[in-house]
Design a protein around this motif. Structure first.
Motif, PDB file in Angstrom:
ATOM      1  N   ARG A 131      12.519  35.104  -7.428  1.00 52.06           N
ATOM      2  CA  ARG A 131      12.216  36.086  -6.399  1.00 52.06           C
ATOM      3  C   ARG A 131      10.803  35.797  -5.895  1.00 52.06           C
ATOM      4  O   ARG A 131       9.834  35.876  -6.657  1.00 52.06           O
TER       5      ARG A 131
ATOM      6  N   ALA B 194       7.781  35.971  -2.659  1.00 53.62           N
ATOM      7  CA  ALA B 194       7.233  36.476  -1.394  1.00 53.62           C
ATOM      8  C   ALA B 194       6.362  35.392  -0.795  1.00 53.62           C
ATOM      9  O   ALA B 194       5.441  34.888  -1.450  1.00 53.62           O
TER      10      ALA B 194
ATOM     11  N   THR C 265       8.593  29.184   4.305  1.00 50.67           N
ATOM     12  CA  THR C 265       9.705  30.067   3.932  1.00 50.67           C
ATOM     13  C   THR C 265      11.020  29.306   3.931  1.00 50.67           C
ATOM     14  O   THR C 265      11.845  29.453   3.016  1.00 50.67           O
TER      15      THR C 265
ATOM     16  N   ASP D 284      13.468  28.793   0.739  1.00 53.21           N
ATOM     17  CA  ASP D 284      14.863  29.240   0.872  1.00 53.21           C
ATOM     18  C   ASP D 284      15.822  28.083   0.620  1.00 53.21           C
ATOM     19  O   ASP D 284      16.847  28.240  -0.059  1.00 53.21           O
TER      20      ASP D 284
ATOM     21  N   ARG E  11      14.964  33.314  -3.699  1.00 53.49           N
ATOM     22  CA  ARG E  11      15.280  34.564  -2.989  1.00 53.49           C
ATOM     23  C   ARG E  11      13.977  35.019  -2.328  1.00 53.49           C
ATOM     24  O   ARG E  11      13.166  35.704  -2.936  1.00 53.49           O
TER      25      ARG E  11
ATOM     26  N   THR F   6      11.352  36.686   0.405  1.00 55.10           N
ATOM     27  CA  THR F   6      10.987  37.697   1.389  1.00 55.10           C
ATOM     28  C   THR F   6       9.746  37.194   2.102  1.00 55.10           C
ATOM     29  O   THR F   6       8.768  36.798   1.454  1.00 55.10           O
TER      30      THR F   6
ATOM     31  N   PRO G  21      14.816  38.179   4.729  1.00 57.12           N
ATOM     32  CA  PRO G  21      14.136  39.449   5.014  1.00 57.12           C
ATOM     33  C   PRO G  21      12.685  39.221   5.430  1.00 57.12           C
ATOM     34  O   PRO G  21      11.980  38.394   4.835  1.00 57.12           O
TER      35      PRO G  21
ATOM     36  N   VAL H 159       9.166  41.437   6.162  1.00 55.51           N
ATOM     37  CA  VAL H 159       8.480  42.723   6.129  1.00 55.51           C
ATOM     38  C   VAL H 159       7.105  42.539   6.755  1.00 55.51           C
ATOM     39  O   VAL H 159       6.502  41.462   6.660  1.00 55.51           O
TER      40      VAL H 159
ATOM     41  N   LEU I  55       5.328  45.693  -1.019  1.00 57.81           N
ATOM     42  CA  LEU I  55       6.309  45.269  -2.024  1.00 57.81           C
ATOM     43  C   LEU I  55       6.134  46.092  -3.300  1.00 57.81           C
ATOM     44  O   LEU I  55       5.027  46.532  -3.613  1.00 57.81           O
TER      45      LEU I  55
END
Length: 251
Positions: free
Chosen positions: A45, A47, A57, A61, A66, A68, A88, A90, A99
């Motif tokens: 996971r 960010a 990113t 990916d 995973r 964000t 996603p 944000v 987060l």
């Protein structure tokens, strides 16, 4: 007077060109992140903070993370959503991460840590990372030890009135950028790409120093660069040589 915040948000005006012309990163960088962080990207996971148009990113990916994306700019976030609609996004920045506490295995800053205030972004990284999680920072710098790149670097520094370094020192990036109080493991990753001169100049035109400078002066500068490079490279292609400076810590 142009502020750091002005420079950071200047990218929104050139988001499409940024996505089209900025260089990506080599697979060896992702290998090094896995090695220095001690875990695979697949299933992690993550960010990606200050994600911009999603250059890093997309690579994370693609490795099965995973991801964000965290991005403050309107134009950059919109471009990222167009290119990676399944990721996603944000809105926020490293100084106040939107987060949950203890959510992440890894936080990445691809050429974006210098837009943060470490007094705020380091505690935020500690807050959102799980125990054993890692913080990865990296910068993709042109290698001025290559003759033509060094020549251009000196011209651009002169244009902006910046002092030229007396010698290239790969450790300078880490000394200048890494926050105190964290035990970073570092790695340098060299790579290159061959592109048309127009792509090279379009890439340079997305640098924040150019984006906040006088547009007429910028056009003149880039026109001079085009003439010099075309004379030097009749095939109208250049090999951009880069050194990625990577630092990984477990806060």
């Amino acid at each position: 007077m142009t502020t750091n915040a002005d420079r950071a948000r200047s990218f929104d005006t050139v988001a499409a060109s940024y996505a089209a012309h900025r260089p990506s990163y080599p697979p060896a960088l992702l290998d090094a992140i896995e090695e220095l962080s001690g875990r695979a990207l697949a299933g992690a996971r993550v960010a990606d903070v200050g994600a911009g148009t999603g250059i890093a990113t997309a690579l994370l990916d693609g490795r099965g993370a995973r991801v964000t994306a965290v991005e403050p700019g309107d134009g950059m976030a919109a471009q990222l959503r167009r290119g990676l609609p399944h990721v996603p996004v944000v809105r926020g920045d490293g100084n106040r991460l939107p987060l949950r506490t203890g959510l992440l295995d890894l936080i990445t800053y691809a050429q974006s840590w210098h837009w943060t205030d470490p007094a705020r972004s380091v505690p935020e990284a500690r807050r959102v990372l799980r125990p054993g999680g890692a913080l990865a920072l990296w910068w993709n710098d042109s290698d001025p030890t290559v003759d033509w790149i060094g020549d251009q670097d000196r011209r651009l520094r002169s244009f902006f009135g910046a002092e030229a370094p007396t010698a290239y020192d790969s450790r300078a990036r880490f000394r200048a950028a890494l926050p105190e109080g964290l035990d970073f493991r570092t790695r340098l990753v060299a790579w290159s790409r061959r592109v048309p001169i127009d792509v090279h100049l379009a890439n340079i035109a997305t640098y924040s120093d150019f984006l906040v400078a006088d547009p007429a002066a910028v056009r003149d500068c880039l026109d001079r660069e085009r003439a010099l490079l075309t004379a030097r490279f009749p095939g109208e292609e250049v090999e951009e040589v880069y050194v990625v400076s990577l630092a990984v810590a477990r806060p």
